[in-house]
Design an enzyme around this catalytic site. Structure first.
Site, PDB file in Angstrom:
ATOM      1  N   CYS A  76     -50.095  51.921 -76.752  1.00  0.00           N
ATOM      2  CA  CYS A  76     -51.479  51.494 -76.580  1.00  0.00           C
ATOM      3  C   CYS A  76     -52.425  52.278 -77.479  1.00  0.00           C
ATOM      4  N   CYS A  81     -53.314  48.531 -78.100  1.00  0.00           N
ATOM      5  CA  CYS A  81     -54.663  48.184 -77.614  1.00  0.00           C
ATOM      6  C   CYS A  81     -55.800  48.815 -78.416  1.00  0.00           C
ATOM      7  N   LYS A  84     -55.999  47.990 -82.226  1.00  0.00           N
ATOM      8  CA  LYS A  84     -56.181  46.526 -82.241  1.00  0.00           C
ATOM      9  C   LYS A  84     -57.609  46.133 -81.869  1.00  0.00           C
ATOM     10  N   TYR A 218     -49.428  37.061 -78.003  1.00  0.00           N
ATOM     11  CA  TYR A 218     -50.529  38.030 -78.048  1.00  0.00           C
ATOM     12  C   TYR A 218     -50.617  38.734 -79.422  1.00  0.00           C
ATOM     13  N   GLU A 222     -53.562  37.993 -82.110  1.00  0.00           N
ATOM     14  CA  GLU A 222     -54.601  39.030 -82.215  1.00  0.00           C
ATOM     15  C   GLU A 222     -54.638  39.621 -83.628  1.00  0.00           C
ATOM     16  N   HIS A 487     -78.716  35.602 -65.275  1.00  0.00           N
ATOM     17  CA  HIS A 487     -79.164  34.725 -66.349  1.00  0.00           C
ATOM     18  C   HIS A 487     -79.867  35.528 -67.436  1.00  0.00           C
ATOM     19  N   GLU A 492     -72.282  33.616 -65.863  1.00  0.00           N
ATOM     20  CA  GLU A 492     -72.941  32.861 -64.792  1.00  0.00           C
ATOM     21  C   GLU A 492     -72.407  31.423 -64.712  1.00  0.00           C
TER      22      GLU A 492
HETATM   23  P1  FAD Z   1     -45.520  53.159 -74.319  1.00  0.00           P
HETATM   24  O1  FAD Z   1     -46.987  53.239 -74.312  1.00  0.00           O
HETATM   25  O2  FAD Z   1     -44.883  52.353 -75.378  1.00  0.00           O
HETATM   26  O3  FAD Z   1     -45.001  54.665 -74.412  1.00  0.00           O
HETATM   27  C1  FAD Z   1     -43.655  55.006 -74.527  1.00  0.00           C
HETATM   28  C2  FAD Z   1     -43.538  56.334 -75.258  1.00  0.00           C
HETATM   29  O4  FAD Z   1     -42.227  56.852 -75.105  1.00  0.00           O
HETATM   30  C3  FAD Z   1     -43.768  56.212 -76.752  1.00  0.00           C
HETATM   31  O5  FAD Z   1     -44.616  57.232 -77.215  1.00  0.00           O
HETATM   32  C4  FAD Z   1     -42.368  56.378 -77.340  1.00  0.00           C
HETATM   33  O6  FAD Z   1     -42.392  56.866 -78.653  1.00  0.00           O
HETATM   34  C5  FAD Z   1     -41.776  57.350 -76.356  1.00  0.00           C
HETATM   35  N1  FAD Z   1     -40.308  57.374 -76.318  1.00  0.00           N
HETATM   36  C6  FAD Z   1     -39.457  56.334 -76.453  1.00  0.00           C
HETATM   37  N2  FAD Z   1     -38.186  56.753 -76.293  1.00  0.00           N
HETATM   38  C7  FAD Z   1     -38.245  58.091 -76.051  1.00  0.00           C
HETATM   39  C8  FAD Z   1     -37.279  59.094 -75.787  1.00  0.00           C
HETATM   40  N3  FAD Z   1     -35.986  58.806 -75.727  1.00  0.00           N
HETATM   41  N4  FAD Z   1     -37.702  60.382 -75.596  1.00  0.00           N
HETATM   42  C9  FAD Z   1     -39.014  60.696 -75.645  1.00  0.00           C
HETATM   43  N5  FAD Z   1     -39.977  59.777 -75.888  1.00  0.00           N
HETATM   44  C10 FAD Z   1     -39.602  58.498 -76.081  1.00  0.00           C
HETATM   45  N6  FAD Z   1     -51.926  46.143 -73.363  1.00  0.00           N
HETATM   46  C11 FAD Z   1     -53.132  45.965 -72.790  1.00  0.00           C
HETATM   47  O7  FAD Z   1     -53.265  46.148 -71.575  1.00  0.00           O
HETATM   48  N7  FAD Z   1     -54.219  45.593 -73.526  1.00  0.00           N
HETATM   49  C12 FAD Z   1     -54.158  45.390 -74.857  1.00  0.00           C
HETATM   50  O8  FAD Z   1     -55.145  45.054 -75.481  1.00  0.00           O
HETATM   51  C13 FAD Z   1     -52.898  45.571 -75.486  1.00  0.00           C
HETATM   52  N8  FAD Z   1     -52.780  45.394 -76.809  1.00  0.00           N
HETATM   53  C14 FAD Z   1     -51.574  45.597 -77.405  1.00  0.00           C
HETATM   54  C15 FAD Z   1     -51.482  45.382 -78.772  1.00  0.00           C
HETATM   55  C16 FAD Z   1     -50.277  45.545 -79.419  1.00  0.00           C
HETATM   56  C17 FAD Z   1     -50.184  45.326 -80.912  1.00  0.00           C
HETATM   57  C18 FAD Z   1     -49.135  45.937 -78.664  1.00  0.00           C
HETATM   58  C19 FAD Z   1     -47.823  46.137 -79.354  1.00  0.00           C
HETATM   59  C20 FAD Z   1     -49.213  46.145 -77.304  1.00  0.00           C
HETATM   60  C21 FAD Z   1     -50.437  45.967 -76.660  1.00  0.00           C
HETATM   61  N9  FAD Z   1     -50.572  46.151 -75.288  1.00  0.00           N
HETATM   62  C22 FAD Z   1     -51.788  45.950 -74.690  1.00  0.00           C
HETATM   63  C23 FAD Z   1     -49.426  46.540 -74.461  1.00  0.00           C
HETATM   64  C24 FAD Z   1     -49.454  48.061 -74.135  1.00  0.00           C
HETATM   65  O9  FAD Z   1     -49.603  48.795 -75.328  1.00  0.00           O
HETATM   66  C25 FAD Z   1     -48.168  48.447 -73.432  1.00  0.00           C
HETATM   67  O10 FAD Z   1     -47.974  47.599 -72.327  1.00  0.00           O
HETATM   68  C26 FAD Z   1     -48.219  49.902 -72.953  1.00  0.00           C
HETATM   69  O11 FAD Z   1     -48.419  50.796 -74.002  1.00  0.00           O
HETATM   70  C27 FAD Z   1     -46.898  50.237 -72.232  1.00  0.00           C
HETATM   71  O12 FAD Z   1     -46.921  51.575 -71.812  1.00  0.00           O
HETATM   72  P2  FAD Z   1     -45.551  52.350 -71.525  1.00  0.00           P
HETATM   73  O13 FAD Z   1     -45.955  53.646 -70.889  1.00  0.00           O
HETATM   74  O14 FAD Z   1     -44.610  51.490 -70.831  1.00  0.00           O
HETATM   75  O15 FAD Z   1     -44.931  52.637 -72.957  1.00  0.00           O
HETATM   76  P1  NDP Z   2     -43.934  37.871 -76.979  1.00  0.00           P
HETATM   77  O1  NDP Z   2     -42.555  38.115 -76.572  1.00  0.00           O
HETATM   78  O2  NDP Z   2     -44.961  37.537 -75.975  1.00  0.00           O
HETATM   79  O3  NDP Z   2     -43.964  36.693 -78.081  1.00  0.00           O
HETATM   80  C1  NDP Z   2     -43.107  36.620 -79.156  1.00  0.00           C
HETATM   81  C2  NDP Z   2     -43.542  35.499 -80.078  1.00  0.00           C
HETATM   82  O4  NDP Z   2     -42.716  35.479 -81.219  1.00  0.00           O
HETATM   83  C3  NDP Z   2     -43.451  34.123 -79.450  1.00  0.00           C
HETATM   84  O5  NDP Z   2     -44.505  33.333 -79.955  1.00  0.00           O
HETATM   85  C4  NDP Z   2     -42.087  33.628 -79.950  1.00  0.00           C
HETATM   86  O6  NDP Z   2     -42.004  32.226 -80.023  1.00  0.00           O
HETATM   87  C5  NDP Z   2     -42.089  34.199 -81.361  1.00  0.00           C
HETATM   88  N1  NDP Z   2     -40.753  34.413 -81.919  1.00  0.00           N
HETATM   89  C6  NDP Z   2     -39.727  35.093 -81.360  1.00  0.00           C
HETATM   90  N2  NDP Z   2     -38.668  35.119 -82.213  1.00  0.00           N
HETATM   91  C7  NDP Z   2     -39.052  34.442 -83.320  1.00  0.00           C
HETATM   92  C8  NDP Z   2     -38.414  34.115 -84.536  1.00  0.00           C
HETATM   93  N3  NDP Z   2     -37.164  34.515 -84.797  1.00  0.00           N
HETATM   94  N4  NDP Z   2     -39.083  33.385 -85.450  1.00  0.00           N
HETATM   95  C9  NDP Z   2     -40.348  32.974 -85.191  1.00  0.00           C
HETATM   96  N5  NDP Z   2     -41.016  33.255 -84.069  1.00  0.00           N
HETATM   97  C10 NDP Z   2     -40.377  33.987 -83.136  1.00  0.00           C
HETATM   98  O7  NDP Z   2     -44.315  39.167 -77.795  1.00  0.00           O
HETATM   99  P2  NDP Z   2     -45.604  39.900 -78.292  1.00  0.00           P
HETATM  100  O8  NDP Z   2     -45.031  40.923 -79.183  1.00  0.00           O
HETATM  101  O9  NDP Z   2     -46.665  39.017 -78.826  1.00  0.00           O
HETATM  102  O10 NDP Z   2     -46.184  40.616 -76.988  1.00  0.00           O
HETATM  103  C11 NDP Z   2     -45.408  41.501 -76.209  1.00  0.00           C
HETATM  104  C12 NDP Z   2     -46.191  41.929 -75.007  1.00  0.00           C
HETATM  105  O11 NDP Z   2     -47.143  42.919 -75.376  1.00  0.00           O
HETATM  106  C13 NDP Z   2     -46.997  40.815 -74.359  1.00  0.00           C
HETATM  107  O12 NDP Z   2     -46.246  40.122 -73.408  1.00  0.00           O
HETATM  108  C14 NDP Z   2     -48.153  41.555 -73.748  1.00  0.00           C
HETATM  109  O13 NDP Z   2     -47.877  41.848 -72.393  1.00  0.00           O
HETATM  110  C15 NDP Z   2     -48.280  42.830 -74.552  1.00  0.00           C
HETATM  111  N6  NDP Z   2     -49.510  42.726 -75.346  1.00  0.00           N
HETATM  112  C16 NDP Z   2     -50.707  42.664 -74.679  1.00  0.00           C
HETATM  113  C17 NDP Z   2     -51.877  42.471 -75.370  1.00  0.00           C
HETATM  114  C18 NDP Z   2     -53.166  42.365 -74.630  1.00  0.00           C
HETATM  115  O14 NDP Z   2     -53.201  42.710 -73.468  1.00  0.00           O
HETATM  116  N7  NDP Z   2     -54.216  41.894 -75.256  1.00  0.00           N
HETATM  117  C19 NDP Z   2     -51.877  42.358 -76.825  1.00  0.00           C
HETATM  118  C20 NDP Z   2     -50.580  42.454 -77.418  1.00  0.00           C
HETATM  119  C21 NDP Z   2     -49.446  42.624 -76.685  1.00  0.00           C
HETATM  120  P3  NDP Z   2     -41.381  31.321 -78.817  1.00  0.00           P
HETATM  121  O15 NDP Z   2     -42.510  31.112 -77.849  1.00  0.00           O
HETATM  122  O16 NDP Z   2     -40.948  30.101 -79.521  1.00  0.00           O
HETATM  123  O17 NDP Z   2     -40.249  32.101 -78.226  1.00  0.00           O
END
Ligand code: FAD
Ligand code: NDP
Length: 512
Positions: A76, A81, A84, A218, A222, A487, A492
């Site tokens: 995140c 997050c 992003k 997502y 995004e 408003h 609203e």
């Molecule tokens: P993480 O935050 O992924 O933390 C896991 C940590 O463990 C990492 O630092 C990793 O390096 C470390 N780690 C892994 N393996 C080991 C190991 N063996 N030993 C020690 N450390 C290790 N969620 C939202 O709510 N709002 C958003 O707007 C949003 N935007 C997102 C945008 C993107 C591009 C992505 C990819 C995700 C987004 N998410 C968003 C999802 C959110 O980031 C994740 O759901 C959240 O970070 C999950 O938290 P976590 O604690 O499970 O893992």
């Molecule tokens: P998802 O698993 O939600 O989506 C993967 C996407 O990639 C789908 O559209 C899928 O299509 C497509 N895809 C998979 N394989 C292929 C391929 N080989 N070729 C072409 N397209 C492919 O993953 P995201 O990484 O987008 O998100 C992961 C999670 O992270 C989300 O579920 C969300 O919870 C979290 N997140 C939250 C955000 C927020 O809160 N704003 C922002 C970003 C992430 P198909 O539908 O056909 O399988």
């Protein structure tokens, strides 16, 4: 209400397993070791330490294939997050500057965006959060180890740092919170060699320029949204549908708006290969799945946003007996986040069936810590978690999609109230508001309990957060109608909904 009370269920059995601190204080180095210092792991470790447990947290970032690495805080903070939302904000500001002309601001005709300036500012902010987390861990007396952790047995963890130095930690309880990492497509030659993922895009020093974003959920939408908003030539390649699992009418509005504001879409297309041309450009070959024809185009960058894989492979789970879902690789957990090994817990993105969202990981982590310390027995309520897709036109929702509501209750048993509205800020700016829409799905009978609430428009997350609270309290259509709006706001409009889809009447909001 039912869901809310379910979240407050009491588990009695865990008390006997967990509340044995005086004994553990002598037997193990720590009461709790958390592997993974992201959203869930940090919240859990800080809460447990604050409540008196001896806690260590291990966080280690394996650099991306492109060599990108970052600091403490997890996905995140570093590659999710936070960067992003800031880049989304950068793109929104571009639109606002264009709007500003209509409001009398004298702005030069040609606007340009400087990626390195934005990237440096965003990256500096992320670094400040990394530092803040370190300070907080120190203040709360959590031992932070920048080491890669794996299980030796159910009370022992092996930790290795970047230089290969090893140590062993013993602990009463273990929390696994290692999150996930982006996937690459397996059968696309050149994908790994030449492509980037969301682990890289926020740390690029130079603009990715003309970009192909593969995927349609997502992350893909995004990223494509802010890249296009920053003025970059951006194409999204969608193999099936956009935003799978979300209400598809709303998904259509999101992508229609993106198309209207410059993002290109290649619908029903799948990439076949990526090659590097002598010019340095990346030539992508793809198949149009409708016509079966092959196409080629060249891009400066290819961003894979094809899903994420849980970081469970190196944890040595099998040896210790922690069960995973073999298909997803995620850890199977009970309502109290316990794995198949009673003193080992899993939270956040690595746990099966949980939303992959930061607030759920944080809340689950805190509640778990309180239970482990014996401070509370409250369980995490994963029902009706609101979420926002930060696309150029933001989309936020809580509860069921229309499709899911129909599936669960039958089309005749639900009433859908809807409205197409025009945000006031769009009027003077002469922005098209065709995709600004609200939909509330209710049970048709009785009090018309709200099953799903959907909103596209400015600040969608801010609007929906408050309504998600009322959702937890058993929101009905009557409650919405009895609420007096603020408003002039977009929110609203939710209190004024009166047209049902069933009526077929024009749902365009006219006047106040
Ligand atoms: P993480 O935050 O992924 O933390 C896991 C940590 O463990 C990492 O630092 C990793 O390096 C470390 N780690 C892994 N393996 C080991 C190991 N063996 N030993 C020690 N450390 C290790 N969620 C939202 O709510 N709002 C958003 O707007 C949003 N935007 C997102 C945008 C993107 C591009 C992505 C990819 C995700 C987004 N998410 C968003 C999802 C959110 O980031 C994740 O759901 C959240 O970070 C999950 O938290 P976590 O604690 O499970 O893992
Ligand atoms: P998802 O698993 O939600 O989506 C993967 C996407 O990639 C789908 O559209 C899928 O299509 C497509 N895809 C998979 N394989 C292929 C391929 N080989 N070729 C072409 N397209 C492919 O993953 P995201 O990484 O987008 O998100 C992961 C999670 O992270 C989300 O579920 C969300 O919870 C979290 N997140 C939250 C955000 C927020 O809160 N704003 C922002 C970003 C992430 P198909 O539908 O056909 O399988």
């Amino acid at each position: 209400m039912a869901a809310f009370s379910r979240g407050r269920q009491r588990i009695k059995a865990f008390r006997t397993i967990i509340f044995t601190r005086p004994f553990t204080a002598r037997k193990f180095d720590y009461d709790l070791v958390v592997i993974g210092g992201g959203s869930g792991g940090l919240a859990c470790s800080k809460e447990a330490a604050q409540l008196g447990h001896r806690v260590a947290v291990l966080d280690y970032v394996e650099p991306s294939l492109k060599g990108t690495k970052w600091g403490l805080g997890g996905t995140c903070v570093n590659v999710g997050c936070i960067p992003k939302k800031l880049m989304h904000q950068a793109a929104l500001l571009g639109t606002a500057v264009k709007d500003a002309r209509k409001y009398g601001w004298q702005i030069p005709e040609s606007l340009s965006h400087d990626w390195p300036t934005m990237a440096e500012a965003v990256q500096n902010h992320v670094r400040s959060i990394n530092w803040g987390h370190r300070v907080q861990l120190q203040d709360k007396k959590v031992k932070y180890l920048n080491m890669n952790g794996s299980l030796v047995d159910k009370h022992t963890i092996r930790a290795v740092n970047a230089k290969g130095k090893e140590m062993t930690l013993t602990t009463k309880n273990i929390v696994l919170a290692t999150g996930g990492r982006p996937k690459y497509p397996t059968r696309v030659p050149g994908a790994m060699e030449f492509g980037i993922t969301s682990d890289d895009v926020f740390w690029l020093r130079e603009s990715p320029k003309k970009t192909l974003v593969v995927g349609a959920s997502y992350v893909a939408l995004e990223c494509a949204g802010f890249l296009a908003g920053l003025g970059l030539d951006t194409t999204v390649m969608v193999r099936s549908i956009a935003l799978r699992g979300f209400d598809q009418q709303m998904a259509g509005l999101v992508t229609d708006y993106m198309e209207a504001y410059g993002t290109k879409f290649s619908w029903r297309c799948a990439p076949k290969s990526v090659e590097k041309l002598p010019s340095g450009l990346l030539q992508v070959t793809w198949m149009d799945l409708k016509t079966k024809e092959e196409h080629k185009d060249s891009f400066n960058s290819v961003l894979w946003a094809v899903g994420r894989a849980p970081e469970t492979k190196t944890l040595n789970l099998e040896k210790v007996g922690v069960e995973i879902n073999k298909e997803t690789g995620k850890i199977i957990v009970a309502a109290d986040e316990a794995t198949s090994v009673p003193n080992i817990f899993a939270i956040g993105d690595i746990s099966e069936g949980r939303p992959e969202l930061t607030p759920t990981a944080i809340k689950a982590g805190k509640l778990l810590a309180r239970r482990l310390v014996g401070h509370s027995d409250e369980l995490m309520n994963y029902e009706n978690v609101a979420t926002t897709v930060f696309t150029p036109l933001e989309y936020s929702c809580v509860g069921l999609s229309e499709e899911e509501a129909e599936k669960r209750h039958g089309k005749d048993q639900i009433e859908v109230y809807h409205a197409f509205y025009k945000p006031l800020e769009f009027t003077v700016a002469e922005r098209d508001a065709t995709q600004c829409y609200i939909k509330v799905i209710c049970l048709r009978e009785g009090e018309q309990r709200v099953l799903g609430l959907h909103f596209t428009g400015p600040n969608a997350g801010e609007v929906t957060q408050g309504f998600s609270l009322s959702f937890q309290c058993g929101l009905t259509y009557g409650h919405l109608r009895n609420t007096v709006g603020i408003h002039p706001t977009c929110a609203e409009e939710l209190t004024k909904l009166n047209i049902t889809k069933r009526s077929g009447l024009d749902a365009t909001v006219t006047g106040c």
